[in-house]
Design a protein around this motif. Structure first.
Motif, PDB file in Angstrom:
ATOM      1  N   SER A   7       0.894  -1.359  -0.013  1.00 24.69           N
ATOM      2  CA  SER A   7       0.218  -0.008   0.064  1.00 24.69           C
ATOM      3  C   SER A   7       1.029   1.328   0.033  1.00 24.69           C
ATOM      4  O   SER A   7       1.910   1.110   0.141  1.00 24.69           O
ATOM      5  N   ASP A   8       0.166   2.416  -0.064  1.00 18.08           N
ATOM      6  CA  ASP A   8       0.854   3.745  -0.175  1.00 18.08           C
ATOM      7  C   ASP A   8       1.984   3.576  -0.936  1.00 18.08           C
ATOM      8  O   ASP A   8       3.455   4.134  -0.458  1.00 18.08           O
ATOM      9  N   LEU A   9       1.977   3.523  -2.241  1.00 16.95           N
ATOM     10  CA  LEU A   9       2.855   3.623  -3.198  1.00 16.95           C
ATOM     11  C   LEU A   9       3.054   5.265  -3.448  1.00 16.95           C
ATOM     12  O   LEU A   9       4.302   5.613  -3.728  1.00 16.95           O
ATOM     13  N   GLY A  40      -4.360   0.752  -1.424  1.00 20.08           N
ATOM     14  CA  GLY A  40      -4.591   2.171  -1.573  1.00 20.08           C
ATOM     15  C   GLY A  40      -3.470   3.108  -1.489  1.00 20.08           C
ATOM     16  O   GLY A  40      -2.344   2.678  -1.445  1.00 20.08           O
ATOM     17  N   ASP A  41      -3.727   4.512  -1.931  1.00 21.56           N
ATOM     18  CA  ASP A  41      -2.708   5.414  -2.185  1.00 21.56           C
ATOM     19  C   ASP A  41      -1.737   5.060  -3.279  1.00 21.56           C
ATOM     20  O   ASP A  41      -0.389   5.124  -2.912  1.00 21.56           O
ATOM     21  N   LEU A  42      -2.142   4.527  -4.351  1.00 20.12           N
ATOM     22  CA  LEU A  42      -1.313   4.421  -5.483  1.00 20.12           C
ATOM     23  C   LEU A  42      -0.774   5.348  -6.090  1.00 20.12           C
ATOM     24  O   LEU A  42       0.305   5.401  -6.491  1.00 20.12           O
ATOM     25  N   GLY A  71      -7.010   4.875  -2.396  1.00 22.20           N
ATOM     26  CA  GLY A  71      -6.892   5.501  -0.932  1.00 22.20           C
ATOM     27  C   GLY A  71      -7.392   7.086  -1.117  1.00 22.20           C
ATOM     28  O   GLY A  71      -7.688   7.438  -2.252  1.00 22.20           O
ATOM     29  N   ASN A  72      -7.353   7.594   0.036  1.00 22.01           N
ATOM     30  CA  ASN A  72      -7.544   8.998   0.096  1.00 22.01           C
ATOM     31  C   ASN A  72      -7.052   9.957  -0.891  1.00 22.01           C
ATOM     32  O   ASN A  72      -7.277  10.832  -1.598  1.00 22.01           O
ATOM     33  N   HIS A  73      -5.657   9.422  -1.073  1.00 25.29           N
ATOM     34  CA  HIS A  73      -4.777  10.261  -2.210  1.00 25.29           C
ATOM     35  C   HIS A  73      -5.204  10.186  -3.567  1.00 25.29           C
ATOM     36  O   HIS A  73      -5.140  11.000  -4.355  1.00 25.29           O
ATOM     37  N   CYS A 143      -9.568  -2.604   2.687  1.00 28.01           N
ATOM     38  CA  CYS A 143      -9.850  -1.161   2.333  1.00 28.01           C
ATOM     39  C   CYS A 143      -8.702  -0.556   2.710  1.00 28.01           C
ATOM     40  O   CYS A 143      -7.822  -0.911   3.672  1.00 28.01           O
ATOM     41  N   HIS A 144      -8.706   0.938   2.499  1.00 30.19           N
ATOM     42  CA  HIS A 144      -7.415   1.644   2.534  1.00 30.19           C
ATOM     43  C   HIS A 144      -7.139   2.086   4.044  1.00 30.19           C
ATOM     44  O   HIS A 144      -6.327   1.964   4.606  1.00 30.19           O
ATOM     45  N   HIS A 145      -8.302   2.786   4.600  1.00 25.74           N
ATOM     46  CA  HIS A 145      -8.286   3.430   5.762  1.00 25.74           C
ATOM     47  C   HIS A 145      -8.225   2.275   6.796  1.00 25.74           C
ATOM     48  O   HIS A 145      -8.694   1.198   6.396  1.00 25.74           O
ATOM     49  N   GLY A 181      -4.102   0.094   4.590  1.00 25.90           N
ATOM     50  CA  GLY A 181      -2.720   0.556   4.848  1.00 25.90           C
ATOM     51  C   GLY A 181      -3.146   2.293   5.448  1.00 25.90           C
ATOM     52  O   GLY A 181      -3.498   2.054   6.713  1.00 25.90           O
ATOM     53  N   HIS A 182      -2.748   3.301   4.969  1.00 24.73           N
ATOM     54  CA  HIS A 182      -2.913   4.644   5.278  1.00 24.73           C
ATOM     55  C   HIS A 182      -2.192   5.370   6.179  1.00 24.73           C
ATOM     56  O   HIS A 182      -1.460   6.354   5.995  1.00 24.73           O
ATOM     57  N   ARG A 183      -1.819   4.370   7.291  1.00 21.19           N
ATOM     58  CA  ARG A 183      -0.782   5.321   8.373  1.00 21.19           C
ATOM     59  C   ARG A 183       0.669   5.114   8.158  1.00 21.19           C
ATOM     60  O   ARG A 183       1.382   5.608   8.841  1.00 21.19           O
TER      61      ARG A 183
HETATM   62 FE   FE2 Z   1      -3.989   7.242   2.876  1.00 19.04          FE
END
Ligand code: FE2
Ligand code: FE2
Length: 270
Positions: A7-9, A40-42, A71-73, A143-145, A181-183
């Motif tokens: 996650s979080d690329l 998420g956050d690709l 993700g959120n981004h 899920c991302h969060h 992911g996310h954090r």
């Molecule tokens: Fe995120």
């Protein structure tokens, strides 16, 4: 069964390093997982020039089963539209035969346009329940969060707004593994019959208490779920080896009456 969780690329971000992503994907390919979940956050900002680069990099994954959620981004600047155009559905429900086991996987977009906060949303609950219905050896939610607070990340924020209801729902549905992911902090919470596994950031230097980019390899055997943290081009370490069978008084799956989904909803591709 082996699952790789990335996650979080943050492709396109100032602290994104493509060499980390390429090293991680090469290592994942060498490990030959049955399933890869990219949580998420690709992209860093959801811009249309960032998605094709993310897609091109992820196409190097050789695994036949790759599941992506935004993700959120990714949801910034109407990036959710570009996600769909470039990568496909933001939500997915899958039945997979992996390593001799039937896996039910539900992956949900927890992002909201231009917000860092996430929410699974009540409108998803029945759809999630349908995705986990029927026979399955392993039920996995992604899920991302994060659904649980993650230590070593500073001030708590952006946990999904309906985290309590979602945790209750997933426990009742027999989910064993939750991937988020996310954090940017690798961490595992074993809670109420579930292993809630957070991956770090695979390809950025935006780290927190664990100061290295990282991804997870998760091995599910008949009786155990073992989580290994891996640093791209670096070493690995265990994030724990957990029993799959919980004493009923600790998982308490049948005791929680707080959430009841209503059937009949269908929101995305199956
Ligand atoms: Fe995120
Ligand atoms: Fe992120």
């Amino acid at each position: 069964m082996l699952i790789a969780q990335l996650s979080d690329l943050h492709v396109g971000g100032a602290r994104y390093r493509e060499e980390l992503l390429r090293a991680a994907i090469a290592e994942v390919n060498a490990a030959a997982p049955d399933l890869v979940v990219v949580a998420g956050d690709l992209t860093d900002e959801g811009y249309p020039d960032q998605y094709p680069i993310a897609k091109q990099e992820l196409e190097a994954i050789e695994c036949p089963n790759v599941v992506l959620v935004p993700g959120n981004h990714d949801a910034r600047h109407v990036g959710y539209l570009y996600f769909e155009e470039t990568l496909g559905s933001r939500d997915s429900r899958l039945r997979l035969e992996l390593g001799g086991s039937t896996v039910a996987l539900v992956a949900v977009d927890s992002s909201k346009p231009d917000l860092d906060e996430g929410e699974v949303g009540r409108e998803h609950y029945a759809w999630i329940e349908e995705g986990f219905a029927g026979e399955a050896d392993v039920r996995i939610f992604a899920c991302h969060h994060h659904l649980m607070p993650v230590p070593g990340t500073g001030r708590e924020r952006n946990q999904v707004l309906d985290a309590g209801d979602v945790l209750s729902l997933l426990r009742r549905l027999g989910v064993e593994l939750v991937l988020s992911g996310h954090r940017h902090m690798p961490y595992v919470w074993p809670v109420a019959g579930m292993c809630i596994v957070h991956s770090g950031t695979v390809s950025t230097l935006r780290t927190r208490a664990f100061p290295h980019p990282a991804y997870n390899l998760i091995r599910i055997s008949e009786e155990r779920i073992a989580v290994e943290l891996c640093i791209p081009s670096g070493d690995g370490r265990s994030l724990g080896d957990y029993p799959r069978e919980w004493p009923p008084e600790l998982s308490a799956r049948d005791r929680d009456l707080s959430v009841r989904a209503r059937g009949g909803a269908s929101l995305a591709n199956d």
